[in-house]
Write an enzyme that holds these catalytic residues in place. Sequence first.
Site, PDB file in Angstrom:
ATOM      1  N   HIS A   1       3.807   2.788  -2.980  1.00 47.72           N
ATOM      2  CA  HIS A   1       2.866   2.215  -2.003  1.00 47.72           C
ATOM      3  C   HIS A   1       2.969   0.686  -1.990  1.00 47.72           C
ATOM      4  O   HIS A   1       3.038   0.067  -0.924  1.00 47.72           O
ATOM      5  CB  HIS A   1       1.451   2.694  -2.368  1.00 47.72           C
ATOM      6  CG  HIS A   1       0.341   2.130  -1.550  1.00 47.72           C
ATOM      7  ND1 HIS A   1      -0.460   2.910  -0.722  1.00 47.72           N
ATOM      8  CD2 HIS A   1      -0.153   0.867  -1.427  1.00 47.72           C
ATOM      9  CE1 HIS A   1      -1.357   2.133  -0.141  1.00 47.72           C
ATOM     10  NE2 HIS A   1      -1.211   0.892  -0.551  1.00 47.72           N
ATOM     11  N   GLU A   2       2.997   0.081  -3.187  1.00 47.99           N
ATOM     12  CA  GLU A   2       3.070  -1.392  -3.273  1.00 47.99           C
ATOM     13  C   GLU A   2       4.428  -1.900  -2.805  1.00 47.99           C
ATOM     14  O   GLU A   2       4.523  -2.940  -2.135  1.00 47.99           O
ATOM     15  CB  GLU A   2       2.811  -1.876  -4.704  1.00 47.99           C
ATOM     16  CG  GLU A   2       1.500  -1.444  -5.340  1.00 47.99           C
ATOM     17  CD  GLU A   2       0.300  -1.626  -4.470  1.00 47.99           C
ATOM     18  OE1 GLU A   2       0.316  -2.468  -3.554  1.00 47.99           O
ATOM     19  OE2 GLU A   2      -0.693  -0.896  -4.687  1.00 47.99           O
TER      20      GLU A   2
ATOM     21  N   HIS B   1       4.531  -2.238   0.849  1.00 49.53           N
ATOM     22  CA  HIS B   1       3.894  -3.477   1.329  1.00 49.53           C
ATOM     23  C   HIS B   1       4.906  -4.622   1.358  1.00 49.53           C
ATOM     24  O   HIS B   1       4.930  -5.415   2.297  1.00 49.53           O
ATOM     25  CB  HIS B   1       2.722  -3.872   0.443  1.00 49.53           C
ATOM     26  CG  HIS B   1       1.431  -3.166   0.737  1.00 49.53           C
ATOM     27  ND1 HIS B   1       0.813  -3.206   1.975  1.00 49.53           N
ATOM     28  CD2 HIS B   1       0.624  -2.420  -0.054  1.00 49.53           C
ATOM     29  CE1 HIS B   1      -0.325  -2.511   1.915  1.00 49.53           C
ATOM     30  NE2 HIS B   1      -0.470  -2.022   0.701  1.00 49.53           N
TER      31      HIS B   1
ATOM     32  N   CYS C   1      -5.921   2.246   0.888  1.00 47.29           N
ATOM     33  CA  CYS C   1      -5.309   0.916   0.815  1.00 47.29           C
ATOM     34  C   CYS C   1      -6.385  -0.136   1.028  1.00 47.29           C
ATOM     35  O   CYS C   1      -7.205  -0.015   1.939  1.00 47.29           O
ATOM     36  CB  CYS C   1      -4.232   0.777   1.890  1.00 47.29           C
ATOM     37  SG  CYS C   1      -3.397  -0.824   1.858  1.00 47.29           S
ATOM     38  N   LEU C   2      -6.353  -1.165   0.190  1.00 41.25           N
ATOM     39  CA  LEU C   2      -7.335  -2.247   0.325  1.00 41.25           C
ATOM     40  C   LEU C   2      -7.204  -2.957   1.669  1.00 41.25           C
ATOM     41  O   LEU C   2      -8.163  -3.575   2.129  1.00 41.25           O
ATOM     42  CB  LEU C   2      -7.167  -3.254  -0.821  1.00 41.25           C
ATOM     43  CG  LEU C   2      -7.484  -2.700  -2.226  1.00 41.25           C
ATOM     44  CD1 LEU C   2      -7.078  -3.718  -3.284  1.00 41.25           C
ATOM     45  CD2 LEU C   2      -8.961  -2.346  -2.336  1.00 41.25           C
TER      46      LEU C   2
ATOM     47  N   GLN D   1      -0.297  -8.499   0.747  1.00 43.18           N
ATOM     48  CA  GLN D   1      -1.702  -8.284   1.134  1.00 43.18           C
ATOM     49  C   GLN D   1      -2.554  -9.534   1.007  1.00 43.18           C
ATOM     50  O   GLN D   1      -3.624  -9.623   1.604  1.00 43.18           O
ATOM     51  CB  GLN D   1      -2.313  -7.166   0.270  1.00 43.18           C
ATOM     52  CG  GLN D   1      -1.722  -5.798   0.553  1.00 43.18           C
ATOM     53  CD  GLN D   1      -2.272  -4.758  -0.380  1.00 43.18           C
ATOM     54  OE1 GLN D   1      -1.801  -4.622  -1.507  1.00 43.18           O
ATOM     55  NE2 GLN D   1      -3.284  -4.022   0.049  1.00 43.18           N
TER      56      GLN D   1
ATOM     57  N   GLY E   1      -3.881  -1.225  -7.345  1.00 40.69           N
ATOM     58  CA  GLY E   1      -2.643  -1.969  -7.139  1.00 40.69           C
ATOM     59  C   GLY E   1      -2.841  -3.021  -6.066  1.00 40.69           C
ATOM     60  O   GLY E   1      -3.801  -2.958  -5.287  1.00 40.69           O
TER      61      GLY E   1
HETATM   62  O1  GNR Z   1      -6.558   0.973  -4.740  1.00 40.64           O
HETATM   63  C1  GNR Z   1      -5.675   1.682  -4.242  1.00 40.64           C
HETATM   64  N1  GNR Z   1      -5.715   3.011  -4.436  1.00 40.64           N
HETATM   65  C2  GNR Z   1      -4.678   3.862  -4.083  1.00 40.64           C
HETATM   66  C3  GNR Z   1      -4.926   5.236  -4.105  1.00 40.64           C
HETATM   67  C4  GNR Z   1      -3.933   6.125  -3.797  1.00 40.64           C
HETATM   68  C5  GNR Z   1      -2.673   5.666  -3.475  1.00 40.64           C
HETATM   69  C6  GNR Z   1      -2.413   4.312  -3.443  1.00 40.64           C
HETATM   70  C7  GNR Z   1      -3.409   3.412  -3.746  1.00 40.64           C
HETATM   71  S1  GNR Z   1      -3.050   1.716  -3.741  1.00 40.64           S
HETATM   72  C8  GNR Z   1      -4.622   1.049  -3.412  1.00 40.64           C
HETATM   73  C9  GNR Z   1      -4.598  -0.463  -3.516  1.00 40.64           C
HETATM   74  C10 GNR Z   1      -3.706  -1.022  -2.449  1.00 40.64           C
HETATM   75  O2  GNR Z   1      -3.962  -1.058  -1.283  1.00 40.64           O
HETATM   76  N2  GNR Z   1      -2.532  -1.449  -2.832  1.00 40.64           N
HETATM   77  O3  GNR Z   1      -1.660  -1.893  -1.921  1.00 40.64           O
HETATM   78 NI    NI Z   2      -2.131  -0.938  -0.067  1.00 40.88          NI
END
Ligand code: GNR
Ligand code: NI
Length: 167
Positions: free
Chosen positions: A133-134, A137, A91-92, A51, A46
């Site tokens: 999660h997104e 952000h 998270c990236l 980001q 995601g």
């Molecule tokens: O790549 C991602 N893997 C992930 C694994 C578990 C819970 C959430 C994520 S999101 C993350 C990519 C990211 O940072 N999206 O904002």
């Molecule tokens: Ni993230």
Amino acid sequence: MALLPILTYPDPRLHTVAMPVAVVDDRIRRLIDDMAETMYAAPGIGLAATQVNVHERVIVIDITEDRSQLLAFVNPEIVAAEGFEVTEEGCLSVPGIYDKVERAATVKVRALGRNGDSFTLDADGLLAVCIQHEMDHLKGKVFVEYLSQLKQNRIKTKLKKRERATA
Ligand code: GNR
Ligand code: NI
């Protein structure tokens, strides 16, 4: 298409609250395409516009193994949420850090698609986690902010040190 640079925690720009998109036009479609390319290259499941330092309510997600089911959400809203589930998240924008976060187990999300059409989606499992999660952000919230202050400080120190080492 273009690869976009991803902001790294604790960059203060990750705390910007994203604005709603007024019109889903070619500019937004180009943003979706560039975000998808960036997510796939990372690789991640995601990516939120926040980001890549674009502060508009746009997210892309693909949780499939073969990267075949791109989902794009413009102006997403959670209209229902049920249950609780703890999942190990990454998270990236917080590379190399993984920890458990509690979120709703299922969510119903309403959003606009890449053609400006409204749709609703019922999600559970990893997709539900990723949507939440997104959407965090877009509110300027990074998953590590659910962790203890001690852990957040350790993560900040670690990532700042690593940034100096790679600068
Ligand atoms: O790549 C991602 N893997 C992930 C694994 C578990 C819970 C959430 C994520 S999101 C993350 C990519 C990211 O940072 N999206 O904002
Ligand atoms: Ni993230």
